[in-house]
Design an enzyme around this catalytic site. Sequence first.
Site, PDB file in Angstrom:
ATOM      1  N   TYR A   4       1.210   0.913  13.907  1.00 46.72           N
ATOM      2  CA  TYR A   4       1.812   1.882  13.279  1.00 46.72           C
ATOM      3  C   TYR A   4       1.687   3.438  13.270  1.00 46.72           C
ATOM      4  CZ  TYR A   4      -1.011   0.289   9.519  1.00 46.72           C
ATOM      5  OH  TYR A   4      -2.510   0.603   8.804  1.00 46.72           O
ATOM      6  N   HIS A  19       1.039  -1.232  -0.501  1.00 46.87           N
ATOM      7  CA  HIS A  19      -0.045   0.415   0.279  1.00 46.87           C
ATOM      8  C   HIS A  19       0.711   1.675   0.221  1.00 46.87           C
ATOM      9  CE1 HIS A  19      -2.994  -3.351   2.697  1.00 46.87           C
ATOM     10  NE2 HIS A  19      -3.334  -2.393   1.488  1.00 46.87           N
TER      11      HIS A  19
END
Length: 192
Positions: free
Chosen positions: A133, A64
């Site tokens: 993250y 991504h």
Amino acid sequence: MGKFKRIDTSIEGVCIIEPTVFGDNRGYFMETYSKNDFKEIGLDYDFVQDNQSKSKKGVLRGLHFQKENTQAKLVRCIKGEVFDVAVDLRPNSKTYGKWEGIILTEENKKMFMIPRGFAHGFLVLSEEAEFVYKCDDIYNHEAEGGLKYDDPDIAIKWPMGNLKVEELITSDKDAKWPSLKELKNSDLFKNL
């Protein structure tokens, strides 16, 4: 000694971060991020969003990126084990199209710093994994993009272990991303 050790990889800007872990008979303590300490090791980011996912063995998320609101990411695995990958999409980079990967586990506590201009993905190697993250820009659904995880021109060496390709679990969207060549020839590439 600082609280974080920076290990540079073969791709400029992509690095592994090893935190200092303080352990005793009670367990352990560590800082996972400190703006000042990261600045000391040359990583000056203003993170604005934290994300967390849980996945089972064989899940492959990615690759991504965002065409707008591009994001730098500081990633780590807090449960289980994943193989994490960054692919350089910076058009003028000498490592354009190259990838770097690392196994992140709850035991090794390593983190992977991925700057802006990269596609990102990971494969779950353990029975289950939780992945977190930090991002330095907001997620923009309208600007999402991706690359084929099995693009032969990128040639990522996913550590499959006893998994077969047909056992990989991807989203319908991830299964339809273009190759790097297709991406480079599209209008998307002009915005990266």
